[in-house]
Design a protein around this motif. Sequence first.
Motif, PDB file in Angstrom:
ATOM      1  N   LEU A   1       0.832  -1.206   0.000  1.00  0.00           N
ATOM      2  CA  LEU A   1       0.000   0.000   0.000  1.00  0.00           C
ATOM      3  C   LEU A   1       0.864   1.254   0.000  1.00  0.00           C
ATOM      4  CD1 LEU A   1      -2.866  -0.879   2.526  1.00  0.00           C
ATOM      5  CD2 LEU A   1      -3.098  -0.515   0.069  1.00  0.00           C
ATOM      6  N   THR A   2       1.880   1.287   0.851  1.00  0.00           N
ATOM      7  CA  THR A   2       2.737   2.465   0.953  1.00  0.00           C
ATOM      8  C   THR A   2       3.571   2.662  -0.303  1.00  0.00           C
ATOM      9  OG1 THR A   2       2.863   2.273   3.363  1.00  0.00           O
ATOM     10  CG2 THR A   2       4.600   3.531   2.272  1.00  0.00           C
ATOM     11  N   SER A   3       4.200   1.593  -0.766  1.00  0.00           N
ATOM     12  CA  SER A   3       5.103   1.724  -1.908  1.00  0.00           C
ATOM     13  C   SER A   3       4.353   2.052  -3.192  1.00  0.00           C
ATOM     14  CB  SER A   3       5.924   0.438  -2.073  1.00  0.00           C
ATOM     15  OG  SER A   3       5.086  -0.694  -2.170  1.00  0.00           O
ATOM     16  N   LEU A   4       3.292   1.322  -3.476  1.00  0.00           N
ATOM     17  CA  LEU A   4       2.571   1.548  -4.728  1.00  0.00           C
ATOM     18  C   LEU A   4       1.760   2.838  -4.698  1.00  0.00           C
ATOM     19  CD1 LEU A   4       1.359  -2.055  -5.671  1.00  0.00           C
ATOM     20  CD2 LEU A   4       3.353  -0.798  -6.496  1.00  0.00           C
ATOM     21  N   SER A   5       1.255   3.221  -3.520  1.00  0.00           N
ATOM     22  CA  SER A   5       0.495   4.466  -3.428  1.00  0.00           C
ATOM     23  C   SER A   5       1.385   5.672  -3.700  1.00  0.00           C
ATOM     24  CB  SER A   5      -0.147   4.595  -2.046  1.00  0.00           C
ATOM     25  OG  SER A   5      -1.166   3.639  -1.878  1.00  0.00           O
TER      26      SER A   5
END
Length: 416
Positions: free
Chosen positions: A145-149
Amino acid sequence: MNHLEKCLRTSAINAFFIICARCIADFGSVLSMIALSSYVFLISNNVYQFSIFMVCSVCGSLFSSVISLPFFRKMPGKLALICLNLVRFFVMLLLLILPASYLLYVVPCIAFISGLCNTLFTIGINSQLPNWIIQPKRLSVNTWLTSLSSVSAVTGGLLVGVLIAGTGYENVFILNIVVYAFVAVMLLPLKKLTDGAQPSYQSVPFRQEWRQLKVELRQAPILAGMLLVTLVGSLGNAAHQVGFPIIAKVLTPENISQAMGVLMASWAVGKFVGARLLGHLLKKYPNLSLERLFFVGFSILSMGFMLTFQQHQPVWAMLFVICAGIGEGIAEVSLVSRVQAESDTLRLPVFSTLALLKMTGFAAGMIIVAPFYNWLPLYLVIMLFHGIPLITLVMVYIRLRKRWQHKLNIQPKTDF
Protein backbone atom coordinates in the motif's frame (compact mmCIF):
# COMPACT_ATOMS: atom_id res chain seq x y z
CA MET A 1 -11.81 -26.20 3.19
CA ASN A 2 -11.01 -25.57 6.87
CA HIS A 3 -11.33 -22.27 8.71
CA LEU A 4 -7.68 -21.23 8.27
CA GLU A 5 -7.68 -21.95 4.53
CA LYS A 6 -10.88 -19.98 4.13
CA CYS A 7 -9.38 -17.00 5.98
CA LEU A 8 -6.22 -17.16 3.86
CA ARG A 9 -8.23 -17.25 0.65
CA THR A 10 -10.50 -14.38 1.71
CA SER A 11 -7.50 -12.36 2.90
CA ALA A 12 -5.65 -12.83 -0.41
CA ILE A 13 -8.67 -11.69 -2.42
CA ASN A 14 -9.23 -8.73 -0.12
CA ALA A 15 -5.56 -7.74 -0.34
CA PHE A 16 -5.70 -7.57 -4.13
CA PHE A 17 -8.78 -5.35 -4.22
CA ILE A 18 -7.64 -3.10 -1.34
CA ILE A 19 -4.21 -2.47 -2.89
CA CYS A 20 -5.70 -1.78 -6.33
CA ALA A 21 -8.41 0.50 -4.93
CA ARG A 22 -6.01 2.48 -2.75
CA CYS A 23 -3.45 2.98 -5.53
CA ILE A 24 -6.07 4.09 -8.07
CA ALA A 25 -7.71 6.36 -5.50
CA ASP A 26 -4.37 8.02 -4.67
CA PHE A 27 -3.72 8.55 -8.37
CA GLY A 28 -7.14 10.18 -8.73
CA SER A 29 -6.65 12.35 -5.64
CA VAL A 30 -3.39 13.83 -6.92
CA LEU A 31 -4.83 14.21 -10.41
CA SER A 32 -7.88 16.12 -9.15
CA MET A 33 -5.93 18.28 -6.68
CA ILE A 34 -3.39 19.50 -9.23
CA ALA A 35 -5.97 19.89 -11.99
CA LEU A 36 -8.41 21.79 -9.77
CA SER A 37 -5.75 24.07 -8.27
CA SER A 38 -4.37 25.02 -11.67
CA TYR A 39 -7.93 25.39 -13.03
CA VAL A 40 -8.82 27.83 -10.22
CA PHE A 41 -5.75 29.93 -10.99
CA LEU A 42 -6.56 29.83 -14.72
CA ILE A 43 -10.18 30.98 -14.47
CA SER A 44 -9.58 33.52 -11.69
CA ASN A 45 -6.00 34.67 -12.41
CA ASN A 46 -5.95 35.49 -8.71
CA VAL A 47 -3.52 34.15 -6.10
CA TYR A 48 -6.10 34.93 -3.41
CA GLN A 49 -8.60 32.50 -4.96
CA PHE A 50 -5.89 29.87 -5.21
CA SER A 51 -5.07 30.32 -1.51
CA ILE A 52 -8.75 29.89 -0.60
CA PHE A 53 -8.81 26.65 -2.57
CA MET A 54 -5.76 25.25 -0.73
CA VAL A 55 -7.08 26.36 2.68
CA CYS A 56 -10.43 24.67 1.99
CA SER A 57 -8.67 21.43 1.09
CA VAL A 58 -6.60 21.48 4.30
CA CYS A 59 -9.67 22.35 6.38
CA GLY A 60 -11.51 19.40 4.86
CA SER A 61 -8.69 17.07 5.87
CA LEU A 62 -8.61 18.50 9.40
CA PHE A 63 -12.38 18.19 9.78
CA SER A 64 -12.31 14.60 8.56
CA SER A 65 -9.88 13.57 11.30
CA VAL A 66 -12.30 15.01 13.89
CA ILE A 67 -15.44 13.30 12.55
CA SER A 68 -13.82 10.00 11.55
CA LEU A 69 -14.63 8.36 14.90
CA PRO A 70 -18.43 8.84 14.79
CA PHE A 71 -18.46 8.36 11.00
CA PHE A 72 -16.85 4.92 10.98
CA ARG A 73 -18.66 3.84 14.14
CA LYS A 74 -22.00 4.60 12.49
CA MET A 75 -21.00 3.21 9.09
CA PRO A 76 -18.30 0.53 9.48
CA GLY A 77 -16.90 -1.73 6.79
CA LYS A 78 -16.65 -1.33 3.05
CA LEU A 79 -19.94 0.60 2.78
CA ALA A 80 -18.30 3.74 4.19
CA LEU A 81 -15.38 3.54 1.74
CA ILE A 82 -17.72 3.01 -1.22
CA CYS A 83 -19.88 5.97 -0.17
CA LEU A 84 -16.81 8.21 0.12
CA ASN A 85 -15.82 7.43 -3.46
CA LEU A 86 -19.36 7.96 -4.70
CA VAL A 87 -19.33 11.39 -3.04
CA ARG A 88 -16.08 12.20 -4.84
CA PHE A 89 -17.68 10.90 -8.06
CA PHE A 90 -20.68 13.24 -7.81
CA VAL A 91 -18.57 16.20 -6.68
CA MET A 92 -16.36 15.92 -9.77
CA LEU A 93 -19.50 15.50 -11.87
CA LEU A 94 -20.59 18.99 -10.77
CA LEU A 95 -17.65 20.45 -12.69
CA LEU A 96 -19.17 19.15 -15.92
CA ILE A 97 -22.78 20.02 -15.14
CA LEU A 98 -22.60 23.52 -13.65
CA PRO A 99 -22.19 26.62 -15.83
CA ALA A 100 -18.69 28.06 -15.98
CA SER A 101 -19.80 31.25 -14.20
CA TYR A 102 -20.59 29.27 -11.04
CA LEU A 103 -17.43 27.16 -10.94
CA LEU A 104 -15.25 29.74 -9.21
CA TYR A 105 -17.62 29.71 -6.23
CA VAL A 106 -18.15 25.94 -6.24
CA VAL A 107 -14.51 24.81 -6.51
CA PRO A 108 -13.60 25.77 -2.89
CA CYS A 109 -16.51 23.59 -1.70
CA ILE A 110 -15.26 20.79 -3.93
CA ALA A 111 -11.77 21.21 -2.45
CA PHE A 112 -13.19 20.93 1.08
CA ILE A 113 -15.22 17.81 0.25
CA SER A 114 -12.30 16.24 -1.61
CA GLY A 115 -9.92 16.84 1.31
CA LEU A 116 -12.55 15.43 3.66
CA CYS A 117 -13.14 12.27 1.61
CA ASN A 118 -9.45 11.67 0.85
CA THR A 119 -8.44 11.67 4.51
CA LEU A 120 -11.49 9.67 5.64
CA PHE A 121 -10.73 7.07 2.96
CA THR A 122 -7.14 6.66 4.19
CA ILE A 123 -8.22 6.46 7.85
CA GLY A 124 -10.91 3.93 6.96
CA ILE A 125 -8.58 1.57 5.10
CA ASN A 126 -5.81 1.76 7.72
CA SER A 127 -8.10 1.29 10.73
CA GLN A 128 -10.23 -1.48 9.22
CA LEU A 129 -7.49 -3.44 7.46
CA PRO A 130 -7.33 -6.07 10.27
CA ASN A 131 -10.99 -6.88 9.56
CA TRP A 132 -10.07 -7.90 6.00
CA ILE A 133 -6.46 -9.15 6.20
CA ILE A 134 -5.16 -11.83 8.56
CA GLN A 135 -2.36 -10.82 10.92
CA PRO A 136 0.59 -12.60 9.18
CA LYS A 137 -0.24 -10.83 5.88
CA ARG A 138 -0.87 -7.30 7.19
CA LEU A 139 2.73 -6.12 7.06
CA SER A 140 3.09 -7.29 3.47
CA VAL A 141 -0.14 -5.52 2.48
CA ASN A 142 0.98 -2.35 4.27
CA THR A 143 4.29 -2.35 2.42
CA TRP A 144 2.53 -2.69 -0.92
CA LEU A 145 0.00 0.00 0.00
CA THR A 146 2.74 2.46 0.95
CA SER A 147 5.10 1.72 -1.91
CA LEU A 148 2.57 1.55 -4.73
CA SER A 149 0.50 4.47 -3.43
CA SER A 150 3.55 6.74 -3.49
CA VAL A 151 4.28 5.65 -7.05
CA SER A 152 0.64 6.28 -8.02
CA ALA A 153 0.71 9.74 -6.46
CA VAL A 154 3.90 10.75 -8.25
CA THR A 155 2.67 9.23 -11.53
CA GLY A 156 -0.48 11.32 -11.24
CA GLY A 157 1.60 14.42 -10.59
CA LEU A 158 3.84 13.79 -13.58
CA LEU A 159 0.98 12.93 -15.97
CA VAL A 160 -1.47 15.67 -15.07
CA GLY A 161 0.42 18.38 -16.96
CA VAL A 162 0.62 16.24 -20.10
CA LEU A 163 -3.07 15.30 -19.86
CA ILE A 164 -4.22 18.90 -19.40
CA ALA A 165 -2.04 20.15 -22.26
CA GLY A 166 -3.12 17.33 -24.56
CA THR A 167 -6.81 16.87 -23.74
CA GLY A 168 -7.92 19.88 -21.68
CA TYR A 169 -9.37 20.21 -18.20
CA GLU A 170 -12.76 18.75 -19.05
CA ASN A 171 -11.31 15.38 -20.09
CA VAL A 172 -9.14 15.27 -16.96
CA PHE A 173 -12.29 15.78 -14.86
CA ILE A 174 -14.00 12.96 -16.79
CA LEU A 175 -10.99 10.73 -16.09
CA ASN A 176 -11.32 11.54 -12.39
CA ILE A 177 -15.02 10.62 -12.45
CA VAL A 178 -14.16 7.27 -14.04
CA VAL A 179 -11.39 6.68 -11.48
CA TYR A 180 -13.66 7.22 -8.47
CA ALA A 181 -16.41 5.05 -9.95
CA PHE A 182 -13.87 2.30 -10.60
CA VAL A 183 -12.53 2.51 -7.02
CA ALA A 184 -16.07 2.10 -5.65
CA VAL A 185 -16.55 -1.00 -7.82
CA MET A 186 -13.18 -2.43 -6.68
CA LEU A 187 -14.32 -2.24 -3.06
CA LEU A 188 -17.53 -4.23 -3.58
CA PRO A 189 -15.93 -7.74 -3.37
CA LEU A 190 -14.38 -7.09 0.06
CA LYS A 191 -15.47 -9.60 2.71
CA LYS A 192 -14.80 -9.54 6.46
CA LEU A 193 -12.75 -12.39 7.82
CA THR A 194 -14.77 -15.09 9.54
CA ASP A 195 -12.55 -14.73 12.56
CA GLY A 196 -14.14 -15.17 15.93
CA ALA A 197 -11.21 -13.39 17.54
CA GLN A 198 -12.44 -10.10 16.12
CA PRO A 199 -14.24 -8.43 19.03
CA SER A 200 -17.50 -6.66 18.37
CA TYR A 201 -17.44 -2.98 19.20
CA GLN A 202 -19.75 -1.72 21.92
CA SER A 203 -20.82 1.86 21.36
CA VAL A 204 -19.62 4.41 23.91
CA PRO A 205 -20.04 8.21 24.00
CA PHE A 206 -17.67 10.21 21.82
CA ARG A 207 -15.96 12.05 24.70
CA GLN A 208 -15.55 8.84 26.67
CA GLU A 209 -13.78 7.25 23.70
CA TRP A 210 -11.27 10.10 23.51
CA ARG A 211 -10.68 9.92 27.28
CA GLN A 212 -10.08 6.20 26.89
CA LEU A 213 -7.55 6.95 24.15
CA LYS A 214 -5.59 9.24 26.51
CA VAL A 215 -5.52 6.51 29.15
CA GLU A 216 -4.39 3.91 26.63
CA LEU A 217 -1.59 6.14 25.32
CA ARG A 218 -0.33 6.73 28.87
CA GLN A 219 -0.08 2.97 29.21
CA ALA A 220 1.69 2.70 25.84
CA PRO A 221 4.42 5.39 26.04
CA ILE A 222 6.30 4.13 23.00
CA LEU A 223 3.23 4.51 20.78
CA ALA A 224 2.60 7.97 22.27
CA GLY A 225 6.22 8.87 21.51
CA MET A 226 5.80 7.74 17.90
CA LEU A 227 2.75 10.00 17.54
CA LEU A 228 4.66 12.95 19.06
CA VAL A 229 7.58 12.49 16.68
CA THR A 230 5.11 12.30 13.77
CA LEU A 231 3.49 15.57 14.84
CA VAL A 232 6.81 17.44 15.10
CA GLY A 233 7.95 15.80 11.86
CA SER A 234 5.08 17.51 10.06
CA LEU A 235 6.99 20.79 10.45
CA GLY A 236 9.88 19.30 8.51
CA ASN A 237 7.45 17.99 5.90
CA ALA A 238 6.04 21.49 5.40
CA ALA A 239 9.55 22.94 5.17
CA HIS A 240 10.76 20.66 2.39
CA GLN A 241 7.47 20.92 0.49
CA VAL A 242 7.86 24.71 0.36
CA GLY A 243 11.57 24.32 -0.36
CA PHE A 244 11.23 21.97 -3.35
CA PRO A 245 10.69 24.77 -5.95
CA ILE A 246 13.67 26.66 -4.46
CA ILE A 247 16.08 23.72 -4.64
CA ALA A 248 14.76 22.92 -8.13
CA LYS A 249 15.72 26.44 -9.24
CA VAL A 250 19.20 25.95 -7.76
CA LEU A 251 19.69 22.59 -9.50
CA THR A 252 18.36 23.47 -12.96
CA PRO A 253 17.47 27.18 -13.32
CA GLU A 254 16.43 26.68 -16.94
CA ASN A 255 13.79 24.02 -16.17
CA ILE A 256 12.38 24.16 -12.65
CA SER A 257 9.37 21.92 -13.32
CA GLN A 258 11.59 19.16 -14.70
CA ALA A 259 13.85 19.28 -11.64
CA MET A 260 10.84 19.10 -9.31
CA GLY A 261 9.48 16.14 -11.26
CA VAL A 262 12.81 14.31 -11.02
CA LEU A 263 13.05 14.98 -7.27
CA MET A 264 9.50 13.80 -6.62
CA ALA A 265 10.01 10.71 -8.77
CA SER A 266 13.26 9.93 -6.93
CA TRP A 267 11.48 10.34 -3.59
CA ALA A 268 8.78 7.89 -4.77
CA VAL A 269 11.43 5.36 -5.80
CA GLY A 270 13.05 5.67 -2.38
CA LYS A 271 9.71 5.25 -0.58
CA PHE A 272 8.96 2.15 -2.66
CA VAL A 273 12.39 0.68 -1.83
CA GLY A 274 12.02 1.57 1.87
CA ALA A 275 8.62 -0.10 2.20
CA ARG A 276 9.82 -3.25 0.44
CA LEU A 277 13.07 -3.25 2.44
CA LEU A 278 11.13 -3.19 5.71
CA GLY A 279 9.20 -6.31 4.73
CA HIS A 280 12.43 -8.07 3.75
CA LEU A 281 14.13 -7.14 7.03
CA LEU A 282 11.26 -8.39 9.18
CA LYS A 283 11.16 -11.68 7.26
CA LYS A 284 14.89 -12.18 7.71
CA TYR A 285 15.04 -10.84 11.28
CA PRO A 286 11.58 -11.43 12.82
CA ASN A 287 12.76 -10.21 16.24
CA LEU A 288 13.17 -6.63 15.02
CA SER A 289 10.56 -4.35 16.58
CA LEU A 290 8.37 -2.01 14.55
CA GLU A 291 8.97 0.75 17.09
CA ARG A 292 12.75 0.68 16.61
CA LEU A 293 12.38 0.52 12.83
CA PHE A 294 10.07 3.56 12.95
CA PHE A 295 12.64 5.66 14.79
CA VAL A 296 15.48 4.49 12.52
CA GLY A 297 13.40 5.19 9.41
CA PHE A 298 12.40 8.62 10.68
CA SER A 299 16.04 9.50 11.36
CA ILE A 300 17.00 8.49 7.82
CA LEU A 301 14.09 10.57 6.48
CA SER A 302 15.12 13.78 8.25
CA MET A 303 18.85 13.41 7.58
CA GLY A 304 18.14 12.56 3.95
CA PHE A 305 16.24 15.81 3.39
CA MET A 306 18.82 17.83 5.32
CA LEU A 307 21.53 16.52 2.98
CA THR A 308 19.35 16.91 -0.14
CA PHE A 309 18.93 20.65 0.37
CA GLN A 310 22.68 21.20 0.72
CA GLN A 311 23.39 19.96 -2.82
CA HIS A 312 24.09 21.95 -5.96
CA GLN A 313 24.36 18.97 -8.31
CA PRO A 314 21.20 17.12 -9.46
CA VAL A 315 22.81 13.68 -9.12
CA TRP A 316 23.66 14.13 -5.43
CA ALA A 317 20.27 15.70 -4.71
CA MET A 318 18.56 12.68 -6.31
CA LEU A 319 20.71 10.29 -4.28
CA PHE A 320 19.88 11.90 -0.94
CA VAL A 321 16.19 12.39 -1.70
CA ILE A 322 16.04 8.66 -2.49
CA CYS A 323 17.53 8.04 0.97
CA ALA A 324 14.88 10.31 2.48
CA GLY A 325 12.20 8.33 0.64
CA ILE A 326 13.62 5.07 1.96
CA GLY A 327 13.41 6.41 5.51
CA GLU A 328 9.85 7.63 4.96
CA GLY A 329 8.76 4.25 3.57
CA ILE A 330 10.24 2.42 6.58
CA ALA A 331 8.74 4.87 9.11
CA GLU A 332 5.27 4.95 7.54
CA VAL A 333 4.83 1.18 7.23
CA SER A 334 6.23 0.63 10.74
CA LEU A 335 3.84 3.15 12.28
CA VAL A 336 0.74 1.89 10.45
CA SER A 337 1.55 -1.76 11.20
CA ARG A 338 2.23 -0.94 14.87
CA VAL A 339 -1.12 0.83 15.30
CA GLN A 340 -2.96 -2.02 13.55
CA ALA A 341 -1.65 -4.37 16.25
CA GLU A 342 -3.80 -2.52 18.81
CA SER A 343 -7.33 -3.53 19.78
CA ASP A 344 -10.35 -2.71 17.64
CA THR A 345 -11.50 0.01 20.06
CA LEU A 346 -8.11 1.77 19.94
CA ARG A 347 -7.16 1.54 16.25
CA LEU A 348 -9.66 4.02 14.86
CA PRO A 349 -9.05 6.72 17.53
CA VAL A 350 -5.28 6.42 17.02
CA PHE A 351 -5.51 6.68 13.22
CA SER A 352 -7.90 9.64 13.59
CA THR A 353 -5.48 11.32 15.99
CA LEU A 354 -2.57 10.55 13.65
CA ALA A 355 -4.34 12.20 10.71
CA LEU A 356 -5.22 15.22 12.86
CA LEU A 357 -1.63 15.58 14.08
CA LYS A 358 -0.21 15.34 10.57
CA MET A 359 -2.59 17.89 9.06
CA THR A 360 -2.36 20.30 12.00
CA GLY A 361 1.44 20.16 11.99
CA PHE A 362 1.60 20.52 8.22
CA ALA A 363 -0.83 23.47 8.14
CA ALA A 364 1.00 25.23 10.99
CA GLY A 365 4.33 24.46 9.35
CA MET A 366 3.29 25.98 6.02
CA ILE A 367 2.45 29.21 7.85
CA ILE A 368 5.51 29.24 10.10
CA VAL A 369 8.18 28.18 7.63
CA ALA A 370 7.59 30.74 4.84
CA PRO A 371 9.24 33.77 6.56
CA PHE A 372 12.32 31.70 7.41
CA TYR A 373 13.19 31.44 3.70
CA ASN A 374 13.59 35.23 3.70
CA TRP A 375 15.77 35.20 6.82
CA LEU A 376 17.98 32.15 6.35
CA PRO A 377 19.65 30.22 3.51
CA LEU A 378 17.71 27.26 2.15
CA TYR A 379 19.84 24.55 3.75
CA LEU A 380 19.65 26.18 7.19
CA VAL A 381 15.84 26.32 7.05
CA ILE A 382 15.67 22.60 6.28
CA MET A 383 18.24 21.79 8.95
CA LEU A 384 16.22 23.77 11.48
CA PHE A 385 12.82 22.25 10.72
CA HIS A 386 14.12 18.72 10.24
CA GLY A 387 16.50 19.10 13.16
CA ILE A 388 13.63 19.79 15.59
CA PRO A 389 12.03 16.36 14.93
CA LEU A 390 15.43 14.67 15.33
CA ILE A 391 15.95 16.37 18.70
CA THR A 392 12.43 15.35 19.70
CA LEU A 393 13.18 11.77 18.67
CA VAL A 394 16.32 11.70 20.84
CA MET A 395 14.41 13.15 23.81
CA VAL A 396 11.64 10.57 23.41
CA TYR A 397 14.26 7.81 23.21
CA ILE A 398 16.01 8.99 26.39
CA ARG A 399 12.73 9.31 28.27
CA LEU A 400 11.56 5.86 27.22
CA ARG A 401 14.94 4.39 28.15
CA LYS A 402 14.79 5.88 31.64
CA ARG A 403 11.21 4.69 32.07
CA TRP A 404 12.18 1.20 30.99
CA GLN A 405 15.18 1.08 33.31
CA HIS A 406 13.10 2.35 36.23
CA LYS A 407 10.43 -0.25 35.58
CA LEU A 408 12.74 -3.27 35.29
CA ASN A 409 15.58 -1.94 37.47
CA ILE A 410 18.10 -3.36 35.00
CA GLN A 411 20.27 -2.06 32.19
CA PRO A 412 18.54 -3.19 28.97
CA LYS A 413 20.25 -3.93 25.70
CA THR A 414 17.59 -1.98 23.82
CA ASP A 415 14.37 -0.22 24.65
CA PHE A 416 12.31 -1.44 21.76
